[in-house]
Design a protein around this motif. Structure first.
Motif, short mmCIF file in Angstrom:
data_model
loop_
_atom_site.label_atom_id
_atom_site.label_comp_id
_atom_site.label_asym_id
_atom_site.label_seq_id
_atom_site.Cartn_x
_atom_site.Cartn_y
_atom_site.Cartn_z
N CYS A 22 64.84 35.27 69.09
CA CYS A 22 65.39 33.92 69.15
C CYS A 22 64.46 32.57 69.35
N VAL A 23 62.95 33.07 69.41
CA VAL A 23 62.40 32.01 69.60
C VAL A 23 62.25 31.11 68.49
N PRO A 24 62.26 29.63 68.56
CA PRO A 24 62.04 28.72 67.71
C PRO A 24 60.64 28.96 66.75
N ALA A 25 60.97 28.91 65.46
CA ALA A 25 59.96 29.24 64.66
C ALA A 25 58.79 28.44 64.94
N ASP A 26 58.67 27.12 65.13
CA ASP A 26 57.45 26.29 65.68
C ASP A 26 56.70 27.05 66.76
N ILE A 27 57.55 27.31 67.87
CA ILE A 27 57.14 27.72 68.98
C ILE A 27 56.40 29.10 68.56
N TRP A 28 56.95 30.01 68.18
CA TRP A 28 56.32 31.33 67.74
C TRP A 28 54.78 31.25 67.05
N LEU A 29 54.99 30.07 66.09
CA LEU A 29 53.76 30.02 65.45
C LEU A 29 52.56 29.41 66.17
N ILE A 30 52.88 28.52 66.98
CA ILE A 30 52.13 28.29 68.08
C ILE A 30 51.39 29.42 68.68
N LEU A 31 51.93 30.16 69.20
CA LEU A 31 51.74 31.50 69.90
C LEU A 31 50.66 32.35 69.13
N GLU A 32 51.02 32.46 67.76
CA GLU A 32 50.40 33.15 66.72
C GLU A 32 49.10 32.49 66.34
N ILE A 33 48.97 31.44 66.20
CA ILE A 33 47.74 30.62 66.04
C ILE A 33 46.87 30.24 67.06
N LEU A 34 47.27 30.36 68.28
CA LEU A 34 46.59 29.90 69.59
C LEU A 34 45.30 30.48 69.56
N ALA A 35 45.02 32.03 69.67
CA ALA A 35 43.78 32.45 69.53
C ALA A 35 42.86 31.95 68.37
N PRO A 36 43.20 32.07 67.23
CA PRO A 36 42.38 31.61 66.14
C PRO A 36 42.07 30.10 66.30
N LYS A 37 42.98 29.38 66.60
CA LYS A 37 42.67 27.99 66.82
C LYS A 37 41.71 27.69 68.01
N MET A 38 41.76 28.61 69.01
CA MET A 38 40.63 28.34 70.09
C MET A 38 39.20 29.00 69.58
N GLU A 39 39.25 29.90 68.70
CA GLU A 39 37.92 30.70 68.06
C GLU A 39 37.47 29.52 67.20
N ALA A 40 38.38 28.68 66.30
CA ALA A 40 37.65 27.84 65.41
C ALA A 40 37.17 26.50 66.10
N ALA A 41 37.80 26.30 67.43
CA ALA A 41 37.22 25.22 67.90
C ALA A 41 36.09 25.56 69.05
N GLY A 42 35.48 26.94 68.77
CA GLY A 42 34.42 27.29 69.70
C GLY A 42 34.80 27.49 71.33
N LEU A 43 35.95 27.53 71.52
CA LEU A 43 36.51 27.68 72.82
C LEU A 43 36.46 29.18 73.27
N LEU A 44 36.59 29.90 72.33
CA LEU A 44 36.82 31.34 72.66
C LEU A 44 35.76 32.58 72.34
N PRO A 45 34.85 32.51 73.28
CA PRO A 45 33.55 33.59 72.80
C PRO A 45 34.13 35.04 72.66
N GLU A 46 33.40 35.60 71.83
CA GLU A 46 34.02 36.99 71.46
C GLU A 46 34.11 37.84 72.60
N CYS A 47 33.29 37.89 73.65
CA CYS A 47 33.62 38.77 74.68
C CYS A 47 34.85 38.58 75.39
N GLU A 48 35.43 37.26 75.45
CA GLU A 48 36.76 36.96 75.83
C GLU A 48 37.97 37.31 75.22
N ALA A 49 37.84 37.43 73.97
CA ALA A 49 39.08 37.44 72.84
C ALA A 49 39.89 38.46 73.39
N PRO A 50 39.17 39.74 73.69
CA PRO A 50 40.61 40.84 73.78
C PRO A 50 41.31 40.37 74.94
#
Length: 514
Positions: free
Chosen positions: A374-402
């Motif tokens: 029942c999670v609204p689609a816009d909120i679920w989308l944020i959760l799905e793209i959160l890690a990719p967005k951080m990676e694209a912004a240079g905020l998520l080093p590979e070692c921290e990603a898992p």
């Protein structure tokens, strides 16, 4: 006893192209990307988190088997005037100035606790410490701070700051402030002013405390007329919360100061009895303990939210973490007291509530749930793209990603728990989600240490938790109003990153009021 190791601090060899560094003087291996030492029992899983292939992982583990490595409790530390250990972050903190004592910590409050527990000095105005640069080899429950680059003849400070700590309600919380000087505060008598605060509690403050399992008049009637009559510490907890609520609602600065001072004094009356009862919980006092812990936690939030309105007051991420620790502590207390709660206590957790809490705190999946429920689609989308967005912004080093992806998945589980709940379960479901996520070992043992060192990805995930879960509770509990915004503001400031700032604001459409 902690062993002291003298420099040099040079590593003997680099493993895996410089990712792992062996420090033979201390018997540890540091991950340069994660910036902490790895426990010998965790090498395999740590390498797996870095996506090292199995064959290569075996080769590295074979190399590690040839090294002399120590368990965390047996690892020595450098002398206090030694250079910093390369590869570990340096934190600002305090070093105990008592003779032959090497205790170090990252906050004055913890130093006060140390002096009370170890040096038998409960008066926080009399403790002695000095500012220090600190490091720690390990994270989680193996954190042990040691000083580096210390002066040869250090200046010793008496606790001049602790007068402000006494004037600060956050130093009187049931979790963190057991070492604060309560004897220095004049506990007020139960007088006419107290009756006015009690009236405010029964007519206003008590209406904002029900989580859904209590009767409609539980907080205004049963707590006041039954439980508080038997347990003075609960009576004082009610008064301190009511006074803080009055301070929150007044716009007159003098009146606000008067209510805050009254809240602090009542809190002093609550804490001593609360401590004694926590040490010996019984069927008779267990419900009062849970009620008191919630009230004292609420007044601490209220005091800091009032201070957050002062543009001259600077908060650090450590201040926020103390609230997280306190919130988890209140939940831990409620769970620990379940066996001794009377059958009619409203804090006996229903089976579905306990299971919901466990599902959230034990979630450790590497993949996002496939069904958003029942999670609204816009909120679920944020959760799905959160890690990719951080990676694209240079905020998520590979070692921290898992780790970050696992924490995000746990957050998704908590968010699903809230939105999948029935309307009449909103209170318990919302608090389950907030508290269950904090109780997850992923958060308490790995994410919070990363917050302490202001790792950008950890700050973004924390801000997401505040916005997606805490903000929902603020709609019902008005004493929490502004808490999520304050948490996010401190996280953005701690990150000192334009990319982090823009990412959080863009994801959650946050205005510049932060």
């Amino acid at each position: 006893m902690t062993r002291t190791v003298k420099p040099p601090l040079k590593s003997s060899s680099s493993i895996l192209g410089g990712l792992l560094i062996h420090l033979p003087d201390y018997g540890v291996v540091i991950c340069k990307g994660c910036r902490f030492a790895i426990q010998p029992t965790a090498f395999s899983s740590h390498l797996q988190n870095h996506h090292i292939l199995r064959s290569e992982r075996r080769s590295i583990l074979n190399q590690l088997d040839t090294l002399r490595l120590l368990q965390p409790d047996r690892v020595g530390v450098p002398t206090s005037d030694s250079p910093r250990v390369s590869g570990l972050p340096v934190l600002s903190g305090c070093r105990c100035a008592a003779s032959k004592c090497k205790y170090a910590c990252t906050s004055v409050k913890r130093m006060c606790q140390h002096w009370s527990d170890v040096h038998d000095e409960p008066n926080s105005k009399l403790i002695k410490y000095r500012e220090a640069k600190l490091q720690t080899f390990f994270r989680g429950n193996k954190i042990r701070y040691f000083e580096v680059e210390g002066p040869k003849e250090p200046q010793c400070y008496e606790q001049k700051e602790s007068q402000s700590a006494i004037d600060d309600a956050s130093s009187l919380s049931p979790g963190d402030a057991a070492g604060e000087s309560l004897r220095a505060i004049q506990v007020p008598p139960i007088d006419t002013q107290s009756l006015l605060y009690m009236h405010h509690f029964t007519s206003h403050s008590s209406r904002l405390l029900n989580r859904g399992n209590e009767s409609s008049d539980y907080w205004s009637d049963t707590v006041v007329n039954s439980d508080a009559q038997k347990h003075p510490f609960l009576m004082y907890s009610i008064l301190c919360t009511s006074a803080a609520d009055k301070a929150r609602k007044t716009i007159d600065s003098k009146e606000r100061h008067k209510h805050l001072q009254a809240s602090i004094s009542y809190c002093a009356g609550a804490i001593s009895g609360y401590r004694a009862a926590v040490a010996r919980p019984t069927r008779d006092n267990s419900t009062a303990l849970i009620v008191s812990s919630r009230l004292l936690g609420q007044q601490e939030v209220t005091h800091d939210l009032i201070k957050s309105q002062d543009t001259d007051h600077h908060f650090t991420i450590e201040d926020v973490i103390e609230h997280l620790v306190l919130l988890r502590g209140c939940t831990d207390l409620m769970i620990q007291l379940q066996p001794v709660l009377p059958p009619n206590s409203p804090f006996r957790l229903p089976r579905e509530t306990r299971l919901g809490l466990m599902r959230i705190e034990e979630n450790d999946n590497t993949d996002m749930p496939s069904d958003p429920g029942c999670v609204p689609a816009d909120i679920w989308l944020i959760l799905e793209i959160l890690a990719p967005k951080m990676e694209a912004a240079g905020l998520l080093p590979e070692c921290e990603a898992p780790l970050i992806k696992r924490v995000i998945n746990a957050l998704a589980c908590a968010v699903s728990h809230v939105y999948d709940a029935k309307e009449d379960e909103f209170g318990w479901a919302g608090w389950n989600a907030v508290e269950g996520w904090l109780r997850s070992p992923l958060v308490s043992e790995e994410l919070i240490p990363a917050l302490r060192t202001a790792r950008p990805a950890a700050l973004v995930v924390f801000a997401s938790w505040a916005i997606l879960l805490l903000r929902r509770l603020e709609r019902v509990y008005d004493w929490m109003t502004g808490l999520s915004e304050w948490f996010v503001r401190v996280a953005i400031t701690a990150g000192q990153s334009t990319q982090l700032n823009h990412l959080v604001r863009d994801l959650y459409d946050i205005e510049c009021t932060l």
